[in-house]
Scaffold this motif. Structure first.
Motif, PDB file in Angstrom:
ATOM      1  N   ALA A  68       2.276   4.657 -16.187  1.00 21.71           N
ATOM      2  CA  ALA A  68       2.720   3.758 -15.119  1.00 21.71           C
ATOM      3  C   ALA A  68       1.740   3.700 -13.953  1.00 21.71           C
ATOM      4  O   ALA A  68       1.939   2.903 -13.037  1.00 21.71           O
ATOM      5  CB  ALA A  68       4.096   4.192 -14.607  1.00 21.71           C
ATOM      6  N   ARG A  69       0.696   4.507 -13.996  1.00 20.87           N
ATOM      7  CA  ARG A  69      -0.191   4.585 -12.834  1.00 20.87           C
ATOM      8  C   ARG A  69      -0.944   3.290 -12.582  1.00 20.87           C
ATOM      9  O   ARG A  69      -1.257   2.957 -11.445  1.00 20.87           O
ATOM     10  CB  ARG A  69      -1.184   5.745 -13.024  1.00 20.87           C
ATOM     11  N   TRP A  70      -1.265   2.530 -13.647  1.00 20.22           N
ATOM     12  CA  TRP A  70      -1.993   1.283 -13.453  1.00 20.22           C
ATOM     13  C   TRP A  70      -1.229   0.325 -12.557  1.00 20.22           C
ATOM     14  O   TRP A  70      -1.821  -0.420 -11.762  1.00 20.22           O
ATOM     15  CB  TRP A  70      -2.274   0.623 -14.808  1.00 20.22           C
ATOM     16  N   LEU A  71       0.112   0.351 -12.657  1.00 18.09           N
ATOM     17  CA  LEU A  71       0.933  -0.539 -11.843  1.00 18.09           C
ATOM     18  C   LEU A  71       0.802  -0.205 -10.361  1.00 18.09           C
ATOM     19  O   LEU A  71       0.678  -1.106  -9.519  1.00 18.09           O
ATOM     20  CB  LEU A  71       2.398  -0.434 -12.277  1.00 18.09           C
ATOM     21  N   PHE A  72       0.778   1.075 -10.034  1.00 11.44           N
ATOM     22  CA  PHE A  72       0.686   1.471  -8.632  1.00 11.44           C
ATOM     23  C   PHE A  72      -0.715   1.249  -8.086  1.00 11.44           C
ATOM     24  O   PHE A  72      -0.890   0.918  -6.906  1.00 11.44           O
ATOM     25  CB  PHE A  72       1.129   2.934  -8.486  1.00 11.44           C
TER      26      PHE A  72
ATOM     27  N   VAL B 227       0.833  -1.206   0.000  1.00 11.33           N
ATOM     28  CA  VAL B 227       0.000   0.000   0.000  1.00 11.33           C
ATOM     29  C   VAL B 227       0.864   1.250   0.000  1.00 11.33           C
ATOM     30  O   VAL B 227       0.624   2.193  -0.763  1.00 11.33           O
ATOM     31  CB  VAL B 227      -0.965  -0.002   1.203  1.00 11.33           C
ATOM     32  N   LEU B 228       1.890   1.261   0.850  1.00 14.92           N
ATOM     33  CA  LEU B 228       2.774   2.430   0.894  1.00 14.92           C
ATOM     34  C   LEU B 228       3.502   2.615  -0.433  1.00 14.92           C
ATOM     35  O   LEU B 228       3.580   3.732  -0.967  1.00 14.92           O
ATOM     36  CB  LEU B 228       3.791   2.275   2.033  1.00 14.92           C
ATOM     37  N   GLY B 229       4.023   1.508  -0.997  1.00 14.95           N
ATOM     38  CA  GLY B 229       4.697   1.593  -2.285  1.00 14.95           C
ATOM     39  C   GLY B 229       3.774   2.079  -3.380  1.00 14.95           C
ATOM     40  O   GLY B 229       4.163   2.891  -4.229  1.00 14.95           O
ATOM     41  N   GLY B 230       2.524   1.598  -3.363  1.00 14.30           N
ATOM     42  CA  GLY B 230       1.565   2.030  -4.366  1.00 14.30           C
ATOM     43  C   GLY B 230       1.220   3.506  -4.242  1.00 14.30           C
ATOM     44  O   GLY B 230       1.146   4.228  -5.242  1.00 14.30           O
ATOM     45  N   MET B 231       1.025   3.986  -2.997  1.00 16.03           N
ATOM     46  CA  MET B 231       0.683   5.390  -2.800  1.00 16.03           C
ATOM     47  C   MET B 231       1.837   6.307  -3.194  1.00 16.03           C
ATOM     48  O   MET B 231       1.633   7.341  -3.837  1.00 16.03           O
ATOM     49  CB  MET B 231       0.298   5.617  -1.331  1.00 16.03           C
ATOM     50  N   VAL B 232       3.056   5.927  -2.795  1.00 16.12           N
ATOM     51  CA  VAL B 232       4.229   6.727  -3.167  1.00 16.12           C
ATOM     52  C   VAL B 232       4.401   6.735  -4.677  1.00 16.12           C
ATOM     53  O   VAL B 232       4.693   7.771  -5.290  1.00 16.12           O
ATOM     54  CB  VAL B 232       5.491   6.187  -2.471  1.00 16.12           C
ATOM     55  N   GLY B 233       4.208   5.564  -5.297  1.00 18.35           N
ATOM     56  CA  GLY B 233       4.329   5.478  -6.750  1.00 18.35           C
ATOM     57  C   GLY B 233       3.294   6.329  -7.467  1.00 18.35           C
ATOM     58  O   GLY B 233       3.606   6.993  -8.460  1.00 18.35           O
ATOM     59  N   LEU B 234       2.043   6.330  -6.962  1.00 21.77           N
ATOM     60  CA  LEU B 234       1.007   7.161  -7.568  1.00 21.77           C
ATOM     61  C   LEU B 234       1.356   8.639  -7.469  1.00 21.77           C
ATOM     62  O   LEU B 234       1.196   9.406  -8.429  1.00 21.77           O
ATOM     63  CB  LEU B 234      -0.341   6.894  -6.889  1.00 21.77           C
ATOM     64  N   ALA B 235       1.847   9.046  -6.282  1.00 19.06           N
ATOM     65  CA  ALA B 235       2.233  10.448  -6.104  1.00 19.06           C
ATOM     66  C   ALA B 235       3.372  10.818  -7.050  1.00 19.06           C
ATOM     67  O   ALA B 235       3.366  11.896  -7.663  1.00 19.06           O
ATOM     68  CB  ALA B 235       2.640  10.698  -4.651  1.00 19.06           C
ATOM     69  N   ALA B 236       4.339   9.919  -7.186  1.00 20.55           N
ATOM     70  CA  ALA B 236       5.472  10.190  -8.075  1.00 20.55           C
ATOM     71  C   ALA B 236       5.023  10.241  -9.533  1.00 20.55           C
ATOM     72  O   ALA B 236       5.507  11.074 -10.308  1.00 20.55           O
ATOM     73  CB  ALA B 236       6.535   9.115  -7.886  1.00 20.55           C
ATOM     74  N   SER B 237       4.085   9.355  -9.908  1.00 17.93           N
ATOM     75  CA  SER B 237       3.626   9.357 -11.304  1.00 17.93           C
ATOM     76  C   SER B 237       2.881  10.636 -11.642  1.00 17.93           C
ATOM     77  O   SER B 237       2.932  11.111 -12.777  1.00 17.93           O
ATOM     78  CB  SER B 237       2.743   8.132 -11.559  1.00 17.93           C
ATOM     79  N   VAL B 238       2.167  11.198 -10.642  1.00 15.31           N
ATOM     80  CA  VAL B 238       1.481  12.467 -10.872  1.00 15.31           C
ATOM     81  C   VAL B 238       2.493  13.598 -10.994  1.00 15.31           C
ATOM     82  O   VAL B 238       2.404  14.444 -11.893  1.00 15.31           O
ATOM     83  CB  VAL B 238       0.485  12.756  -9.728  1.00 15.31           C
ATOM     84  N   ALA B 239       3.477  13.597 -10.077  1.00 10.87           N
ATOM     85  CA  ALA B 239       4.476  14.667 -10.090  1.00 10.87           C
ATOM     86  C   ALA B 239       5.319  14.632 -11.356  1.00 10.87           C
ATOM     87  O   ALA B 239       5.683  15.684 -11.903  1.00 10.87           O
ATOM     88  CB  ALA B 239       5.368  14.558  -8.857  1.00 10.87           C
TER      89      ALA B 239
END
Length: 293
Positions: free
Chosen positions: A197-201, A179-191
């Motif tokens: 790559a968002r589907w992966l997170f 969950v933490l990895g997914g949330m951080v990844g989503l935030a990074a993909s937005v930034a």
């Protein structure tokens, strides 16, 4: 000279059991009808959009009419307890929610025409609806099959237990990491504007949420016919032939599944500290499975 030795009482009992098995099951019939509607209504409405009109009132009317007819026909034709039991016994039952994937073909043929928006929306609705209702159909069939099997078998012992303490700790860490990895990844993909790559997170977050139920409390019934494994919404009977042995340590009671199982993921693992009468459970297991030391 007749050799039929059956008594009138046994004949009546057999007839009563047969009638009960083939009795109407209104709820299962409703689920069957809802599944038929989930498959048919989007398909017919797509046909109307492509061949007749894309007017919203017409499409909505077609969708509702087909849906209501499918629900009624499915419930009337297939709402039988015997059908539910047969479906629950079949290993092909899980094909029901997967049939919705056929609707994804609509995304490929939608094109850029005036009906493309309606085709895409209805295709997504058909895939999602068939998947959700199909899963509910499988659960309902499994529950009825489990009830039918155990009603004909001597119920030996029931218990409820969570996964072993060590497994629960590992799952908690895995859920947190995903969950933490997914949330951080989503935030990074937005930034970084990495939309591809968002589907992966999203998948990481969903996988973490799915793991939560792996070690939660389950109910078990150990009977002559096998082991019923269940949650409040889904119960399944595994015959003894599905297991090769069992083992018991201070940390875990494990029913080892027959055949190959990567890292033992198919095994049934429970915390013996949660089992109220562990001696009774192991006594029944000893009757059906060899004990693995």
């Amino acid at each position: 000279m007749s050799t039929d030795t059956s008594s009138p009482e046994s004949t009546a009992a057999t007839a009563e059991k047969s009638a009960e098995a083939d009795a109407a099951d209104p709820f299962f019939g409703f689920v069957i009808g809802l599944y038929a509607a989930a498959l048919a209504a989007p398909a017919v409405t797509v046909g109307v959009a492509l061949a007749v009109t894309t007017a919203a009132p017409v499409l909505l009317g077609a969708f509702l009419v087909v849906g209501v007819v499918a629900v009624g026909a499915g419930a009337r034709i297939a709402g039988r307890r015997s059908l539910a039991v047969r479906l629950g016994e079949s290993r092909w039952a899980w094909l029901a929610p997967q049939t919705g994937f056929a609707y994804l073909g609509g995304l490929l043929v939608a094109g850029d025409g005036p009906a493309s928006g309606a085709v895409v929306g209805l295709s997504l609705l058909g895939a999602l609806g068939a998947g959700l209702v199909g899963t509910g159909l499988v659960f309902a069939a499994h529950n009825r099959h489990a009830k039918a099997v155990l009603s004909e078998s001597a119920l030996c012992v029931e218990f409820s237990a969570r996964g072993p303490a060590r497994d629960r700790k590992r799952v908690h860490w895995a859920v947190g990491a995903l969950v933490l990895g997914g949330m951080v990844g989503l935030a990074a993909s937005v930034a970084l504007e990495l939309e591809s790559a968002r589907w992966l997170f999203h998948l990481l977050v969903a996988a973490g949420a799915g793991l939560v139920g792996v070690t939660t409390e389950r109910t078990f019934a150990v009977a002559d016919a096998g082991v019923r494994i269940g949650t409040p919404v889904h119960k399944r009977v595994r015959p003894w032939t599905s297991f090769e042995s069992y083992s018991l340590t201070d940390d875990a009671l494990v029913l080892h599944r027959d055949g190959w199982s990567m890292w033992g993921l198919r095994d049934v693992r429970r915390d013996p500290a949660d089992v109220e009468d562990l001696a009774a459970v192991t006594a029944v297991l000893d009757e059906h499975l060899p004990r693995k030391e």
